[in-house]
Design a protein around this motif. Sequence first.
Motif, PDB file in Angstrom:
ATOM      1  N   LYS A  87      -2.082 -11.701  -4.304  1.00 27.99           N
ATOM      2  CA  LYS A  87      -2.956 -11.642  -5.495  1.00 27.99           C
ATOM      3  C   LYS A  87      -4.235 -10.853  -5.197  1.00 27.99           C
ATOM      4  N   ASP A  88      -4.600 -10.737  -3.910  1.00 25.08           N
ATOM      5  CA  ASP A  88      -5.815  -9.995  -3.553  1.00 25.08           C
ATOM      6  C   ASP A  88      -5.574  -8.493  -3.447  1.00 25.08           C
ATOM      7  N   PHE A  89      -4.312  -8.082  -3.584  1.00 27.31           N
ATOM      8  CA  PHE A  89      -4.025  -6.662  -3.340  1.00 27.31           C
ATOM      9  C   PHE A  89      -4.776  -5.703  -4.286  1.00 27.31           C
ATOM     10  N   PRO A  90      -4.808  -5.943  -5.617  1.00 26.89           N
ATOM     11  CA  PRO A  90      -5.495  -4.981  -6.496  1.00 26.89           C
ATOM     12  C   PRO A  90      -6.961  -4.765  -6.103  1.00 26.89           C
ATOM     13  N   GLU A  91      -7.664  -5.863  -5.780  1.00 29.08           N
ATOM     14  CA  GLU A  91      -9.071  -5.731  -5.390  1.00 29.08           C
ATOM     15  C   GLU A  91      -9.195  -5.011  -4.047  1.00 29.08           C
ATOM     16  N   PHE A  92      -8.287  -5.340  -3.149  1.00 26.48           N
ATOM     17  CA  PHE A  92      -8.262  -4.680  -1.841  1.00 26.48           C
ATOM     18  C   PHE A  92      -8.072  -3.168  -2.012  1.00 26.48           C
ATOM     19  N   PHE A  93      -7.145  -2.809  -2.869  1.00 26.01           N
ATOM     20  CA  PHE A  93      -6.845  -1.388  -3.079  1.00 26.01           C
ATOM     21  C   PHE A  93      -8.067  -0.664  -3.660  1.00 26.01           C
ATOM     22  N   ALA A  94      -8.670  -1.284  -4.682  1.00 21.88           N
ATOM     23  CA  ALA A  94      -9.793  -0.641  -5.366  1.00 21.88           C
ATOM     24  C   ALA A  94     -11.038  -0.543  -4.468  1.00 21.88           C
ATOM     25  N   LYS A  95     -11.324  -1.631  -3.734  1.00 20.06           N
ATOM     26  CA  LYS A  95     -12.598  -1.658  -2.999  1.00 20.06           C
ATOM     27  C   LYS A  95     -12.498  -1.114  -1.572  1.00 20.06           C
ATOM     28  N   VAL A  96     -11.365  -1.365  -0.913  1.00 18.27           N
ATOM     29  CA  VAL A  96     -11.278  -0.989   0.497  1.00 18.27           C
ATOM     30  C   VAL A  96     -10.604   0.370   0.692  1.00 18.27           C
ATOM     31  N   VAL A  97      -9.491   0.576   0.000  1.00 14.84           N
ATOM     32  CA  VAL A  97      -8.702   1.783   0.284  1.00 14.84           C
ATOM     33  C   VAL A  97      -9.145   2.993  -0.532  1.00 14.84           C
ATOM     34  N   LYS A  98      -9.294   2.799  -1.836  1.00  9.69           N
ATOM     35  CA  LYS A  98      -9.541   3.957  -2.713  1.00  9.69           C
ATOM     36  C   LYS A  98     -10.740   4.809  -2.286  1.00  9.69           C
ATOM     37  N   PRO A  99     -11.863   4.182  -1.901  1.00 11.42           N
ATOM     38  CA  PRO A  99     -13.001   5.019  -1.496  1.00 11.42           C
ATOM     39  C   PRO A  99     -12.694   5.932  -0.309  1.00 11.42           C
ATOM     40  N   LYS A 100     -11.656   5.602   0.468  1.00 13.24           N
ATOM     41  CA  LYS A 100     -11.350   6.402   1.663  1.00 13.24           C
ATOM     42  C   LYS A 100     -10.264   7.450   1.411  1.00 13.24           C
ATOM     43  N   LEU A 101      -9.692   7.462   0.205  1.00 10.11           N
ATOM     44  CA  LEU A 101      -8.586   8.406  -0.052  1.00 10.11           C
ATOM     45  C   LEU A 101      -9.083   9.756  -0.544  1.00 10.11           C
ATOM     46  N   LEU A 129       0.836  -1.203   0.000  1.00  7.25           N
ATOM     47  CA  LEU A 129       0.000   0.000   0.000  1.00  7.25           C
ATOM     48  C   LEU A 129       0.876   1.260   0.000  1.00  7.25           C
ATOM     49  N   SER A 130       1.952   1.196   0.747  1.00  6.88           N
ATOM     50  CA  SER A 130       2.875   2.336   0.791  1.00  6.88           C
ATOM     51  C   SER A 130       3.457   2.582  -0.606  1.00  6.88           C
ATOM     52  N   LYS A 131       3.777   1.489  -1.312  1.00  5.40           N
ATOM     53  CA  LYS A 131       4.325   1.607  -2.671  1.00  5.40           C
ATOM     54  C   LYS A 131       3.309   2.242  -3.618  1.00  5.40           C
ATOM     55  N   SER A 132       2.039   1.816  -3.532  1.00  5.52           N
ATOM     56  CA  SER A 132       1.062   2.341  -4.497  1.00  5.52           C
ATOM     57  C   SER A 132       0.555   3.733  -4.160  1.00  5.52           C
ATOM     58  N   THR A 133       0.663   4.155  -2.897  1.00  2.00           N
ATOM     59  CA  THR A 133       0.121   5.474  -2.546  1.00  2.00           C
ATOM     60  C   THR A 133       1.212   6.516  -2.291  1.00  2.00           C
ATOM     61  N   GLY A 134       2.442   6.047  -2.026  1.00  4.62           N
ATOM     62  CA  GLY A 134       3.511   6.970  -1.631  1.00  4.62           C
ATOM     63  C   GLY A 134       3.395   7.361  -0.169  1.00  4.62           C
ATOM     64  N   PHE A 135       2.458   6.730   0.551  1.00  6.94           N
ATOM     65  CA  PHE A 135       2.309   7.037   1.979  1.00  6.94           C
ATOM     66  C   PHE A 135       3.509   6.490   2.744  1.00  6.94           C
ATOM     67  N   LEU A 136       3.819   7.184   3.822  1.00  6.30           N
ATOM     68  CA  LEU A 136       4.886   6.754   4.717  1.00  6.30           C
ATOM     69  C   LEU A 136       4.430   5.494   5.450  1.00  6.30           C
ATOM     70  N   ASN A 137       5.302   4.477   5.515  1.00  2.97           N
ATOM     71  CA  ASN A 137       4.938   3.239   6.191  1.00  2.97           C
ATOM     72  C   ASN A 137       5.739   3.115   7.487  1.00  2.97           C
ATOM     73  N   ILE A 138       5.062   3.186   8.617  1.00  2.00           N
ATOM     74  CA  ILE A 138       5.777   3.096   9.891  1.00  2.00           C
ATOM     75  C   ILE A 138       5.376   1.809  10.607  1.00  2.00           C
ATOM     76  N   SER A 139       6.358   0.900  10.740  1.00  2.00           N
ATOM     77  CA  SER A 139       6.109  -0.301  11.545  1.00  2.00           C
ATOM     78  C   SER A 139       6.784  -0.059  12.888  1.00  2.00           C
ATOM     79  N   MET A 140       5.990   0.041  13.944  1.00  2.00           N
ATOM     80  CA  MET A 140       6.551   0.395  15.251  1.00  2.00           C
ATOM     81  C   MET A 140       7.541  -0.665  15.723  1.00  2.00           C
ATOM     82  N   GLY A 141       7.225  -1.948  15.495  1.00  2.00           N
ATOM     83  CA  GLY A 141       8.136  -3.022  15.902  1.00  2.00           C
ATOM     84  C   GLY A 141       9.477  -2.885  15.185  1.00  2.00           C
TER      85      GLY A 141
END
Length: 238
Positions: free
Chosen positions: A224-238, A38-50
Motif C-alpha cells: 500500500k506504500d508503493f504509490p507514495e514511495f514511487f512519487a516521493k523517493v523514485v520519481k525525483p531521481k528519474l 518498480l520494474s512494472k511501473s518504470t519498464g526497468f530491467l529487474n535483476i535479482s542476483m540470487g
Amino acid sequence: MNSPQILRNFTSFLKNPRKFILFFGVPGSGKGTYAALLSKSTGFLNISMGDELRKLIKTAETPLFQRISEEIQQGKLIEDAVIFKILEIQLQKSASGVILDGFPRNVAQMLKFEEKHAINLVINCVLDEEILVEKLLGRRSCENCGKSYNLCNIAKKGYDMPAILPQKSGFCDICQGKLVAREDDTETVIRKRMREYAEKTAILLDLFRKKGVLVDFAPKRGVKDFPEFFAKVVKPKL
Ligand code: AMP
C-alpha cells in the motif's frame, strides 16, 4: 562487437545513460516485492542476483554449478567472475534503466561496477526487527506451486500488514497443496540472518550514504506504500 558499433553504443550511452537503482534490505523487508513493482511501473530491467544464480544451477550439473549450489546453501558469496558474467549477460537486454537486487554484496563488487556505471539511487528497505521476526515466523508457502501466504496480522507501531490467509487453513487456494514454513524461518536463524546482513552491508550502506544516493525506506503498510514511495523517493531521481 565491431568498432563502429562500439562507438554508436558509447555515443548513445553518453546521450542517454541508463539509470541504475539498487535495493538493499534483509530477507522479508519487502525489497523483492518493491523491486518487482518498480520494474512494472518504470519498464526497468529487474535483476535479482540470487534468482539468477538459482536459475543457473538448475540448468546444468557441471562441477562449477555444483560448487555454486553448495556455496549458496552455506550462505557464502559466489566468486566475482561468475557474478560479473551474469551481470554482463543480463545487461545486454535493452531497457532504459536497471534495478539490482542482491548486488553489490561487497566493496570490491561496488568499485568494479562503478568503473562502468553511475548509481542513481540506493533504496535501503528497513523494518523494525521485532515486526520482521513476527512476519517471517508467519510466512508459509505452498510446497507444490510456491504461492506465498502469511498467517500473521501486524497492526502496531504504525505497521499495517494484514495476514494473507488461505481459504482452507493449511492448504493452497490455487492447487490445494500443503502450506509449509521455510526450514530457515525459525527465530534463532532469522535473528542470525539479520545480524549477518547488517554486518556485511553496513560498510556499503555507509559508502552510499556518504555519496548522497541512499534513501532509507520503511514499507510499513506493505504494498500500500508503493504509490507514495514511487512519487516521493523514485520519481525525483528519474
Ligand atoms: P539472495 O537471494 O540475494 O539472498 O542470494 C542468495 C545467495 O546467492 C547468497 O547467499 C549468495 O550465496 C549468492 N549471491 C547473491 N548475490 C550475490 C553477489 N552479488 N555476490 C556473491 N554472491 C551472491
